[in-house]
Write a protein that holds these residues in place. Sequence first.
Motif, PDB file in Angstrom:
ATOM      1  N   SER A 128       0.862  -1.182   0.000  1.00  0.00           N
ATOM      2  CA  SER A 128       0.000   0.000   0.000  1.00  0.00           C
ATOM      3  C   SER A 128       0.898   1.231   0.000  1.00  0.00           C
ATOM      4  O   SER A 128       1.800   1.340   0.827  1.00  0.00           O
ATOM      5  CB  SER A 128      -0.898   0.029   1.242  1.00  0.00           C
ATOM      6  N   ILE A 129       0.654   2.153  -0.930  1.00  0.00           N
ATOM      7  CA  ILE A 129       1.441   3.385  -1.026  1.00  0.00           C
ATOM      8  C   ILE A 129       0.509   4.565  -0.849  1.00  0.00           C
ATOM      9  O   ILE A 129      -0.508   4.672  -1.533  1.00  0.00           O
ATOM     10  CB  ILE A 129       2.158   3.480  -2.383  1.00  0.00           C
ATOM     11  N   ILE A 130       0.855   5.453   0.066  1.00  0.00           N
ATOM     12  CA  ILE A 130       0.131   6.703   0.259  1.00  0.00           C
ATOM     13  C   ILE A 130       1.087   7.839  -0.113  1.00  0.00           C
ATOM     14  O   ILE A 130       2.157   7.969   0.486  1.00  0.00           O
ATOM     15  CB  ILE A 130      -0.365   6.859   1.701  1.00  0.00           C
ATOM     16  N   ALA A 131       0.723   8.630  -1.115  1.00  0.00           N
ATOM     17  CA  ALA A 131       1.542   9.760  -1.559  1.00  0.00           C
ATOM     18  C   ALA A 131       0.761  11.047  -1.386  1.00  0.00           C
ATOM     19  O   ALA A 131      -0.435  11.096  -1.686  1.00  0.00           O
ATOM     20  CB  ALA A 131       1.944   9.587  -3.025  1.00  0.00           C
TER      21      ALA A 131
ATOM     22  N   ALA B 220      -3.129  10.341  -2.225  1.00  0.00           N
ATOM     23  CA  ALA B 220      -3.733   9.231  -2.955  1.00  0.00           C
ATOM     24  C   ALA B 220      -3.168   7.933  -2.409  1.00  0.00           C
ATOM     25  O   ALA B 220      -2.042   7.888  -1.911  1.00  0.00           O
ATOM     26  CB  ALA B 220      -3.455   9.340  -4.449  1.00  0.00           C
ATOM     27  N   ILE B 221      -3.949   6.872  -2.506  1.00  0.00           N
ATOM     28  CA  ILE B 221      -3.500   5.554  -2.084  1.00  0.00           C
ATOM     29  C   ILE B 221      -3.469   4.631  -3.298  1.00  0.00           C
ATOM     30  O   ILE B 221      -4.360   4.680  -4.160  1.00  0.00           O
ATOM     31  CB  ILE B 221      -4.378   4.979  -0.963  1.00  0.00           C
ATOM     32  N   PHE B 222      -2.419   3.825  -3.367  1.00  0.00           N
ATOM     33  CA  PHE B 222      -2.205   2.913  -4.488  1.00  0.00           C
ATOM     34  C   PHE B 222      -2.100   1.490  -3.933  1.00  0.00           C
ATOM     35  O   PHE B 222      -1.235   1.206  -3.092  1.00  0.00           O
ATOM     36  CB  PHE B 222      -0.915   3.273  -5.225  1.00  0.00           C
ATOM     37  N   GLU B 223      -2.981   0.611  -4.410  1.00  0.00           N
ATOM     38  CA  GLU B 223      -2.960  -0.797  -4.021  1.00  0.00           C
ATOM     39  C   GLU B 223      -3.322  -1.637  -5.232  1.00  0.00           C
ATOM     40  O   GLU B 223      -4.339  -1.369  -5.884  1.00  0.00           O
ATOM     41  CB  GLU B 223      -3.947  -1.068  -2.876  1.00  0.00           C
TER      42      GLU B 223
END
Length: 266
Positions: A23-26, A240-243
């Motif tokens: 999970s990436i939160i930018a 934004a979150i990337f999954e």
Amino acid sequence: MLRPMQNRIVPFPIPPRVPAGTSIIAFGDVHGHLDLVEDMLARASARARAKPDRRHIVVSLGDLVDRGPDSRGVVQRLMGEVSGCELHVIRGNHETLLMSFLKGDPDANVWVKWGGLETIGSYGVDIQGANPSSPTDIEALRKEFRAKMIPAHLDFMRTRRLSVTFGDYFFVHAGARPDVPLAQQKEHDLIWIRDEFLPSGQRFEKKIVHGHTPVDEADFRGNRINLDTGACYGGTLTAAIFEDDDARVFASLPARSPAWHPYGTV
């Protein structure tokens, strides 16, 4: 004649993906708003606690300093840890201008008008009555700022990377120059580019996630995502979150500090 393979841009797959189980939160440009940073990092940490089976990454897209009320506090906080998460902080054009100003580069004197005065004040320099257009005042501010700057903060800004890549995403402050492979991009474009990049529909090897150019709300496009929603102008700090193959807004936090009224914008 075809260009050599190493110079060709092979577009990212659609939909782009991040590594499995990650999970990436930018989040976009902070500009001295420590309260928003604290809130965003707390939300990221809470999510990591709720999903301990995943790898959690937090990415700051740069422009930590200038315009807002506590640039010093923002730098100090982002030098620390985020419980349960890996933290990656990218260098923006405002950190670069700050360093150039301290070195004595006369071309960087404009930084004082672009929010640098507030940063200088956050480090304990008396800025009352200082005239950002006065060469005499600028030199006095530079001398005092050098004396007040915390060496570890300066080293932190100096050593920040210009980009990070995870899966099919390329995280950077400003963007990238079309028709140039990401590995061959120049520093100036990565932290400054606007006009050549924003209108382009070109797909790079990775999907670009960036800040630098304020928009009213997060801008999701086919080749890029803009997360600078103008926190320093009374807007929001957006993440934004990337999954897997999903990318969506994670949080959009309204500024609680007064909006900044610039001499100029960059």
